[in-house]
Motif scaffolding. Sequence first.
Motif, PDB file in Angstrom:
ATOM      1  N   MET A 276     -26.254  18.896  24.489  1.00 19.89           N
ATOM      2  CA  MET A 276     -26.595  20.234  24.967  1.00 19.89           C
ATOM      3  C   MET A 276     -27.888  20.685  24.286  1.00 19.89           C
ATOM      4  N   SER A 277     -28.761  21.289  25.034  1.00 16.89           N
ATOM      5  CA  SER A 277     -30.028  21.776  24.499  1.00 16.89           C
ATOM      6  C   SER A 277     -30.302  23.165  25.028  1.00 16.89           C
ATOM      7  N   THR A 278     -30.888  24.019  24.179  1.00 14.66           N
ATOM      8  CA  THR A 278     -31.259  25.357  24.635  1.00 14.66           C
ATOM      9  C   THR A 278     -32.634  25.374  25.278  1.00 14.66           C
ATOM     10  N   VAL A 279     -33.360  24.244  25.247  1.00 14.96           N
ATOM     11  CA  VAL A 279     -34.661  24.136  25.893  1.00 14.96           C
ATOM     12  C   VAL A 279     -34.444  23.678  27.326  1.00 14.96           C
ATOM     13  N   SER A 280     -35.087  24.352  28.273  1.00  9.97           N
ATOM     14  CA  SER A 280     -34.888  24.010  29.676  1.00  9.97           C
ATOM     15  C   SER A 280     -35.480  22.653  30.005  1.00  9.97           C
ATOM     16  N   GLN A 281     -35.084  22.102  31.162  1.00  8.52           N
ATOM     17  CA  GLN A 281     -35.557  20.775  31.563  1.00  8.52           C
ATOM     18  C   GLN A 281     -37.068  20.729  31.716  1.00  8.52           C
ATOM     19  N   THR A 282     -37.651  21.775  32.284  1.00  7.26           N
ATOM     20  CA  THR A 282     -39.092  21.783  32.538  1.00  7.26           C
ATOM     21  C   THR A 282     -39.902  21.980  31.267  1.00  7.26           C
ATOM     22  N   ALA A 283     -39.291  22.531  30.213  1.00  6.27           N
ATOM     23  CA  ALA A 283     -40.022  22.797  28.978  1.00  6.27           C
ATOM     24  C   ALA A 283     -39.743  21.770  27.885  1.00  6.27           C
ATOM     25  N   LEU A 284     -38.814  20.851  28.125  1.00 11.72           N
ATOM     26  CA  LEU A 284     -38.450  19.869  27.113  1.00 11.72           C
ATOM     27  C   LEU A 284     -39.615  18.941  26.833  1.00 11.72           C
ATOM     28  N   GLN A 285     -39.993  18.783  25.572  1.00 19.10           N
ATOM     29  CA  GLN A 285     -41.093  17.919  25.167  1.00 19.10           C
ATOM     30  C   GLN A 285     -40.597  16.982  24.087  1.00 19.10           C
ATOM     31  N   SER A 286     -39.862  15.974  24.498  1.00 16.92           N
ATOM     32  CA  SER A 286     -39.272  15.041  23.557  1.00 16.92           C
ATOM     33  C   SER A 286     -38.998  13.720  24.253  1.00 16.92           C
ATOM     34  N   SER A 287     -39.164  12.613  23.520  1.00 13.74           N
ATOM     35  CA  SER A 287     -38.795  11.315  24.052  1.00 13.74           C
ATOM     36  C   SER A 287     -37.318  11.026  23.839  1.00 13.74           C
ATOM     37  N   TYR A 288     -36.606  11.926  23.199  1.00 15.24           N
ATOM     38  CA  TYR A 288     -35.191  11.745  22.920  1.00 15.24           C
ATOM     39  C   TYR A 288     -34.408  12.924  23.484  1.00 15.24           C
ATOM     40  N   PRO A 289     -34.159  12.930  24.797  1.00  9.20           N
ATOM     41  CA  PRO A 289     -33.404  14.030  25.397  1.00  9.20           C
ATOM     42  C   PRO A 289     -32.009  14.099  24.816  1.00  9.20           C
ATOM     43  N   PRO A 290     -31.385  15.282  24.823  1.00  9.54           N
ATOM     44  CA  PRO A 290     -30.059  15.425  24.222  1.00  9.54           C
ATOM     45  C   PRO A 290     -29.006  14.637  24.987  1.00  9.54           C
ATOM     46  N   ILE A 291     -27.975  14.223  24.268  1.00  9.42           N
ATOM     47  CA  ILE A 291     -26.827  13.591  24.912  1.00  9.42           C
ATOM     48  C   ILE A 291     -26.013  14.695  25.575  1.00  9.42           C
ATOM     49  N   LEU A 292     -25.821  14.587  26.875  1.00  6.57           N
ATOM     50  CA  LEU A 292     -25.150  15.639  27.623  1.00  6.57           C
ATOM     51  C   LEU A 292     -23.644  15.409  27.617  1.00  6.57           C
ATOM     52  N   PRO A 293     -22.860  16.359  27.109  1.00  7.97           N
ATOM     53  CA  PRO A 293     -21.405  16.223  27.154  1.00  7.97           C
ATOM     54  C   PRO A 293     -20.886  16.480  28.561  1.00  7.97           C
ATOM     55  N   ASN A 294     -19.598  16.245  28.761  1.00  9.69           N
ATOM     56  CA  ASN A 294     -18.980  16.613  30.032  1.00  9.69           C
ATOM     57  C   ASN A 294     -19.129  18.116  30.253  1.00  9.69           C
ATOM     58  N   SER A 295     -19.071  18.532  31.490  1.00  5.30           N
ATOM     59  CA  SER A 295     -19.279  19.932  31.838  1.00  5.30           C
ATOM     60  C   SER A 295     -18.364  20.853  31.035  1.00  5.30           C
ATOM     61  N   PHE A 296     -18.938  21.930  30.538  1.00  5.44           N
ATOM     62  CA  PHE A 296     -18.177  22.930  29.782  1.00  5.44           C
ATOM     63  C   PHE A 296     -18.560  24.317  30.290  1.00  5.44           C
ATOM     64  N   ASN A 297     -18.746  24.418  31.611  1.00  7.13           N
ATOM     65  CA  ASN A 297     -19.288  25.630  32.218  1.00  7.13           C
ATOM     66  C   ASN A 297     -18.340  26.289  33.195  1.00  7.13           C
ATOM     67  N   ALA A 298     -17.037  26.033  33.067  1.00  8.45           N
ATOM     68  CA  ALA A 298     -16.093  26.588  34.027  1.00  8.45           C
ATOM     69  C   ALA A 298     -15.978  28.106  33.886  1.00  8.45           C
ATOM     70  N   ASN A 299     -15.821  28.770  35.030  1.00  8.88           N
ATOM     71  CA  ASN A 299     -15.565  30.213  35.082  1.00  8.88           C
ATOM     72  C   ASN A 299     -16.603  31.027  34.323  1.00  8.88           C
ATOM     73  N   GLN A 300     -17.856  30.631  34.433  1.00  8.54           N
ATOM     74  CA  GLN A 300     -18.928  31.349  33.759  1.00  8.54           C
ATOM     75  C   GLN A 300     -19.346  32.564  34.580  1.00  8.54           C
ATOM     76  N   PRO A 301     -19.712  33.663  33.919  1.00 11.08           N
ATOM     77  CA  PRO A 301     -20.257  34.816  34.654  1.00 11.08           C
ATOM     78  C   PRO A 301     -21.677  34.517  35.111  1.00 11.08           C
ATOM     79  N   GLN A 302     -22.289  35.506  35.735  1.00 10.82           N
ATOM     80  CA  GLN A 302     -23.645  35.329  36.225  1.00 10.82           C
ATOM     81  C   GLN A 302     -24.619  35.060  35.079  1.00 10.82           C
ATOM     82  N   THR A 303     -25.707  34.380  35.411  1.00 15.28           N
ATOM     83  CA  THR A 303     -26.760  34.120  34.440  1.00 15.28           C
ATOM     84  C   THR A 303     -27.768  35.258  34.482  1.00 15.28           C
ATOM     85  N   ILE A 304     -28.130  35.765  33.324  1.00 10.27           N
ATOM     86  CA  ILE A 304     -29.072  36.883  33.211  1.00 10.27           C
ATOM     87  C   ILE A 304     -30.453  36.324  32.900  1.00 10.27           C
ATOM     88  N   ARG A 305     -31.447  36.740  33.662  1.00 13.83           N
ATOM     89  CA  ARG A 305     -32.820  36.276  33.436  1.00 13.83           C
ATOM     90  C   ARG A 305     -33.570  37.291  32.585  1.00 13.83           C
TER      91      ARG A 305
END
Length: 261
Positions: A1-30
């Motif tokens: 999991m990373s707090t840096v978005s996909q378009t802004a990630l600047q690394s040759s070592y992307p984070p290891i993504l765990p299984n989805s942990f986003n169930a029943n999430q409220p709306q995303t605030i911009r």
Amino acid sequence: MSTVSQTALQSSYPPILPNSFNANQPQTIRLYPLSNYTFGTKETQPEEDPSVIARLNRLQEHYAQHGMRRTPGDYLRPEDEEVSGFKARLNERLAPIGSQFSSDRHEGEWQIADTLAQWWRPNFETFMYPYIPAHCTRPKECKKLYMIQLPRSKVLSVPKNMKLLAVPLFELYDNTQRYGPQLSAIPHLLSRYNFEFVDETGNVVAVTPGGGPMAGADFALTTQILAGGENGVKQEGDGVKHEGGGVKQEGDGDVKVEDEA
């Protein structure tokens, strides 16, 4: 999991993504950058109550005439509808005077979103509860905390005798001694949301955990090698090769140090 978005990630070592942990999430605030907003001042708005005792006395008078007082940050007039009345109070406090900012760029509407919390005042005293006590059948005031979604850009004008403060969540958290139980609870209340942080061009540069990068997404990676050498940095394929400085990165991101001797 990373707090840096996909378009802004600047690394040759992307984070290891765990299984989805986003169930029943409220709306995303911009959240938009501070540079999108213009701040000004306007005429002084004197405080209605010179002291806490005067405020409680006015509350008692209000209750005798109109019943329980409704307070979404600032109290509503008895005849006001809740959401429209709250928008009117926000404009009274923070909207600029006159038509000098009447362009579409600055006329974003206040978006009154979820109710985060409700606090109840059982008596004519300063203490409030986040629930109605069992012995209280006629609370004197209900204070609501709302999530207010700011538009992409807006002009905010603050009365000269007031200050508009941006208080970081880490300062509010567990700090009832300074901010009291209502404000110090805000970090808890906001933890249910996911947030997207965008830059001035509208690109998402960071997200809070919970939204996270999507599995299987393609990462556009760029890497800058800060080793010595004078021949610069050259990107080849999916890696970065630094020639002349002894550092070479190719393929799947392994780094090799080469001896020039």
